[in-house]
Write a protein that holds these residues in place. Structure first.
Motif, PDB file in Angstrom:
ATOM      1  N   LEU A  22     -23.194 -19.350 -17.922  1.00 38.86           N
ATOM      2  CA  LEU A  22     -22.549 -19.841 -16.696  1.00 38.86           C
ATOM      3  C   LEU A  22     -21.995 -21.245 -16.914  1.00 38.86           C
ATOM      4  O   LEU A  22     -20.865 -21.561 -16.520  1.00 38.86           O
ATOM      5  CB  LEU A  22     -23.585 -19.840 -15.573  1.00 38.86           C
ATOM      6  N   LEU A  23     -22.799 -22.107 -17.545  1.00 37.12           N
ATOM      7  CA  LEU A  23     -22.377 -23.483 -17.813  1.00 37.12           C
ATOM      8  C   LEU A  23     -21.111 -23.481 -18.665  1.00 37.12           C
ATOM      9  O   LEU A  23     -20.139 -24.182 -18.366  1.00 37.12           O
ATOM     10  CB  LEU A  23     -23.488 -24.250 -18.546  1.00 37.12           C
ATOM     11  N   THR A  26     -18.041 -22.366 -16.673  1.00 38.83           N
ATOM     12  CA  THR A  26     -17.445 -23.356 -15.754  1.00 38.83           C
ATOM     13  C   THR A  26     -16.647 -24.403 -16.521  1.00 38.83           C
ATOM     14  O   THR A  26     -15.629 -24.881 -16.036  1.00 38.83           O
ATOM     15  CB  THR A  26     -18.520 -24.077 -14.914  1.00 38.83           C
ATOM     16  N   VAL A  27     -17.101 -24.749 -17.736  1.00 36.59           N
ATOM     17  CA  VAL A  27     -16.343 -25.727 -18.522  1.00 36.59           C
ATOM     18  C   VAL A  27     -15.053 -25.099 -19.035  1.00 36.59           C
ATOM     19  O   VAL A  27     -13.982 -25.694 -18.948  1.00 36.59           O
ATOM     20  CB  VAL A  27     -17.199 -26.260 -19.686  1.00 36.59           C
ATOM     21  N   ALA A  29     -13.392 -22.873 -17.693  1.00 33.89           N
ATOM     22  CA  ALA A  29     -12.468 -22.685 -16.571  1.00 33.89           C
ATOM     23  C   ALA A  29     -11.461 -23.834 -16.487  1.00 33.89           C
ATOM     24  O   ALA A  29     -10.376 -23.671 -15.933  1.00 33.89           O
ATOM     25  CB  ALA A  29     -13.251 -22.566 -15.267  1.00 33.89           C
ATOM     26  N   ASP A  30     -11.828 -24.987 -17.039  1.00 32.61           N
ATOM     27  CA  ASP A  30     -10.915 -26.134 -17.025  1.00 32.61           C
ATOM     28  C   ASP A  30      -9.603 -25.846 -17.757  1.00 32.61           C
ATOM     29  O   ASP A  30      -8.605 -26.516 -17.529  1.00 32.61           O
ATOM     30  CB  ASP A  30     -11.593 -27.365 -17.643  1.00 32.61           C
ATOM     31  N   VAL A  33      -7.694 -23.894 -14.789  1.00 30.86           N
ATOM     32  CA  VAL A  33      -7.633 -24.444 -13.433  1.00 30.86           C
ATOM     33  C   VAL A  33      -6.838 -25.742 -13.421  1.00 30.86           C
ATOM     34  O   VAL A  33      -6.977 -26.583 -14.295  1.00 30.86           O
ATOM     35  CB  VAL A  33      -9.065 -24.673 -12.904  1.00 30.86           C
ATOM     36  N   GLN A  34      -5.980 -25.860 -12.406  1.00 30.23           N
ATOM     37  CA  GLN A  34      -5.202 -27.086 -12.219  1.00 30.23           C
ATOM     38  C   GLN A  34      -6.037 -28.105 -11.441  1.00 30.23           C
ATOM     39  O   GLN A  34      -6.438 -27.864 -10.311  1.00 30.23           O
ATOM     40  CB  GLN A  34      -3.945 -26.757 -11.400  1.00 30.23           C
ATOM     41  N   HIS A  35      -6.332 -29.260 -12.059  1.00 29.39           N
ATOM     42  CA  HIS A  35      -7.006 -30.325 -11.319  1.00 29.39           C
ATOM     43  C   HIS A  35      -5.969 -31.300 -10.810  1.00 29.39           C
ATOM     44  O   HIS A  35      -4.889 -31.439 -11.371  1.00 29.39           O
ATOM     45  CB  HIS A  35      -7.997 -31.064 -12.228  1.00 29.39           C
ATOM     46  N   GLY A  46     -13.537 -30.928 -18.860  1.00 25.14           N
ATOM     47  CA  GLY A  46     -14.989 -30.963 -18.752  1.00 25.14           C
ATOM     48  C   GLY A  46     -15.537 -32.244 -18.145  1.00 25.14           C
ATOM     49  O   GLY A  46     -16.718 -32.559 -18.305  1.00 25.14           O
ATOM     50  N   PHE A  47     -14.701 -32.980 -17.392  1.00 27.02           N
ATOM     51  CA  PHE A  47     -15.155 -34.267 -16.853  1.00 27.02           C
ATOM     52  C   PHE A  47     -16.388 -34.112 -15.965  1.00 27.02           C
ATOM     53  O   PHE A  47     -17.405 -34.780 -16.176  1.00 27.02           O
ATOM     54  CB  PHE A  47     -14.026 -34.940 -16.055  1.00 27.02           C
ATOM     55  N   ALA A  48     -16.300 -33.215 -14.966  1.00 30.77           N
ATOM     56  CA  ALA A  48     -17.399 -33.094 -14.008  1.00 30.77           C
ATOM     57  C   ALA A  48     -18.689 -32.682 -14.715  1.00 30.77           C
ATOM     58  O   ALA A  48     -19.776 -33.095 -14.322  1.00 30.77           O
ATOM     59  CB  ALA A  48     -17.039 -32.094 -12.920  1.00 30.77           C
ATOM     60  N   ALA A  49     -18.567 -31.889 -15.778  1.00 31.37           N
ATOM     61  CA  ALA A  49     -19.751 -31.417 -16.487  1.00 31.37           C
ATOM     62  C   ALA A  49     -20.516 -32.577 -17.108  1.00 31.37           C
ATOM     63  O   ALA A  49     -21.699 -32.773 -16.821  1.00 31.37           O
ATOM     64  CB  ALA A  49     -19.332 -30.410 -17.557  1.00 31.37           C
TER      65      ALA A  49
END
Lengths: 79, 561
Positions: A22-23, A26-27, A29-30, A33-35, A46-49
């Motif tokens: 899962l971890l 989510t990384v 996915a960056d 995904v458009q931030h 991976g900033f939030a991670a």
């Protein structure tokens, strides 16, 4: 007594594997995904991670350091 | 609806509370559920503008004045009173229930108050009623309740001084936006912040709330701090100082909660933490930030009450509060555990829960104002919330080790209250539009973008990883952490005892000296006038005649000089 399926070593190992997958997901996915960063660094891969992880480590370290001075037995005020 | 038909929601709740002790058990339980629902209905009958006014000391007080912000807070207060009452149906301390209703009613009174005097009156009624909620637990709560009352009376005195000063300088009792440019306004701000749990006096909250009963803390968690948030939203939006106060509260709450062993004190610290997010939002002061603060207060009341119901159920069934005594309860308390986990996810602002759609507005507002330091600190704090409350509470209470305790889930009404609030946490999370429609400003915010969701999932899941990797460091010990209350619980009494001893010793010395003095005076008098003294002796006639002759001779000589 402690034979619940959730507490078995095999289940816990399975949960850890699922958690790591899962971890990673989510990384990864960056990539897709458009931030919409406000400042620059907050939009990097991976900033939030790493930021979440490091924040927690720092907070726990501060708490431990503060605890060294301010911790007392929980009967402190009873006497 | 015309103004004359509007009933005063606060009065209904308070009178309902005062009547509770007079009712028999069945009727009381019926009233416990009916009065909050009736109040909720009445809240929604209050139109915009002042509807109930009174004259007092030459001022026109707006006892009931409605607008979107008032209704938002009054709505969640009434919902909270209902769920709190449902949870407390089997609470046999009727004083606590009556006080809780007066407390909730007074909080609703504050939200509809259109002037500072009415705010103050209800503010003080809240302080009294909430102290009674703490005290109704019994002897163990006497000390904490007294300290709680003392701090709130201090806050009330500062608030009253501020209001009187404001009336003296400005001449109006109106409740509106204020700029922080005079001493009375500073006093008012300090009075409000004390109730919000702001530094340096935040210790009253984790000191007193966890000493209330299993049902008492559920209601206590909702009203005092959130009415403070409401009043700050009205009076000091955009006051920069509040950003720093809020950020301090956020990190204070996290760090103290990490060190705490008592499950309800963990949640008490996290109240300060969550109110810190709201205070920061009020300090940022844009429409988005104020909407975020108001929405977060709404969501927070529900998930915090849910967490405390879960903890209250554990306390009710096991009588234990310390993480070191608990663990492994998921086996026999599945409903309590699942509801507690839902509350924990909501407080951590996990996607699909209420916290996600409200807290992220405050961060977004910080980002849009280019407050980079504030934004990074809020992001770090969001990670910290998951660490100190989101995982820590459920982990140590329901999982961790097997404590050997096998309590069943609590009675049906407590489970029903938990399920109701757990459902609301998820419902608001997946369908935030109804809540957004209640906010004071139009909402131009989409919480569910892929970027947002991935950002929060990364942040929170990696916090979870950090938690489990650092479990050894987080192991619970039988300790408390000193706080500012040390000054009035230890240092103050120690100084008082020292002064007492010094004064005692000085008094004893003074008494000795005076004793000695009076004794020597009396002994001198005694030696001269006593039975053997020179002045008290009986003299012989010849001696008398001799001395009289001497005196007369001296007189004769003197008259010739």
């Amino acid at each position: 007594m402690d034979d619940h399926w959730l507490t078995r070593a095999s289940t816990i190992k399975g949960l850890w594997i699922a958690f790591v997958i899962l971890l990673t997901a989510t990384v990864l996915a960056d990539f897709v995904v458009q931030h919409h960063p406000y400042f620059g660094m907050d939009g990097t891969f991976g900033f939030a991670a790493w930021f979440g992880f490091v924040s927690c480590v720092v907070l726990v370290a501060i708490a431990k350091a503060l605890g060294a001075f301010l911790k007392r037995p929980d009967t402190y005020y009873d006497s | 609806m015309t103004a004359s038909l509007v009933m005063w929601p606060a009065a209904v709740m308070i009178i309902g509370g005062l009547l509770l002790p007079l009712l028999r058990e069945r009727l009381r339980q019926f009233a416990l559920l009916l009065v909050p629902l009736l109040t909720l209905f009445l809240v929604w009958q209050v139109p915009d503008g002042p509807v109930l006014e009174a004259r007092f000391l030459g001022f026109t007080l707006a006892l009931v004045k409605g607008d979107a912000l008032s209704r938002l807070f009054a709505t969640v207060f009434a919902i909270m009173a209902f769920a709190g009452a449902l949870f407390a149906l089997n609470q046999n301390r009727v004083v606590e229930l009556a006080a809780a209703f007066c407390y909730a009613g007074s909080a609703i009174g504050v939200t509809f108050a259109g002037d500072l005097v009415t705010v103050f009156i209800f503010w003080e009624m809240m302080a009294i009623a909430s102290t009674l909620v703490v005290w109704s637990t019994g002897a163990s709560a006497r000390g904490p309740g007294l300290r709680y009352a003392a701090i709130h009376i201090l806050g009330g005195v500062l608030l009253m001084a501020g209001i009187i000063g404001e009336i003296a300088t400005v001449g109006s009792v109106g409740l509106g936006k204020l700029t922080l440019d005079s001493v009375p306004r500073w006093l008012m701000l300090i009075g409000f912040l004390i109730n919000a749990g702001a530094p340096p006096l935040s210790a009253w909250l984790p000191d007193a709330y966890p000493e209330s009963s299993w049902s008492g803390m559920v209601v206590l968690s909702a009203f005092t701090t959130k009415t403070a948030v409401y009043v700050l939203l009205r009076t000091f939006p955009g006051t920069e100082l509040l950003i720093y106060v809020g950020l301090f509260m956020v990190f204070y709450g996290i760090i103290y909660a990490i060190l705490e062993n008592d499950m309800r004190r963990i949640l008490a610290y996290s109240i300060v933490n969550q109110v810190g997010f709201m205070v920061t939002g009020i300090g940022i002061g844009t429409e988005m930030a104020l909407n975020g603060a108001a929405a977060h207060a709404f969501a927070h009341i529900i998930y915090k009450a849910l967490l405390l119901m879960s903890a209250g159920s554990v306390l009710y069934m096991t009588g234990k509060r310390k993480c070191t005594d608990l663990g492994g309860l998921f086996r026999t308390m599945p409903v309590t555990a699942v509801c507690g986990i839902v509350g924990a996810l909501a407080i951590s602002s996990f996607p699909m829960t209420s916290g996600f759609v409200t807290k992220s507005m405050i961060s977004e507002a910080a980002g849009m104002q280019h407050l980079s330091v504030v934004w990074y600190l809020l992001a770090a704090a969001s990670a910290g919330v998951f660490l100190h409350a989101g995982i820590k509470f459920p982990w140590f209470v329901f999982f961790q080790k097997d404590s050997g305790l096998r309590p069943p889930d609590p009675p049906w009404n407590m489970q029903a209250a938990m399920v109701l609030f757990a459902a609301l946490c998820i419902l608001i999370g997946i369908w935030p539009e109804p809540l957004y429609a209640l906010l004071p400003y139009p909402v131009d915010y989409v919480p569910y973008t892929a970027g947002h969701v991935v950002f929060y999932l990364q942040l929170l899941l990696f916090s979870g990883l950090a938690f489990f990797l650092m479990l050894g460091w987080l192991k619970r010990t039988l300790t408390i952490t000193l706080d500012v209350d040390w000054f009035y619980r230890r240092l103050g009494p120690a100084i008082a005892r020292r002064l007492d001893r010094t004064a005692d010793a000085a008094w004893a010395r003074l008494k000795n000296a005076v004793d000695l003095g009076t004794r020597s005076v009396s002994s001198v008098i005694y030696s001269h006038h006593g039975p053997g003294g020179a002045f008290a002796r009986t003299w012989s006639t010849s001696a008398m005649a001799f001395w009289t002759t001497v005196m007369l001779a001296a007189y004769l000589i003197l008259s010739y000089l």
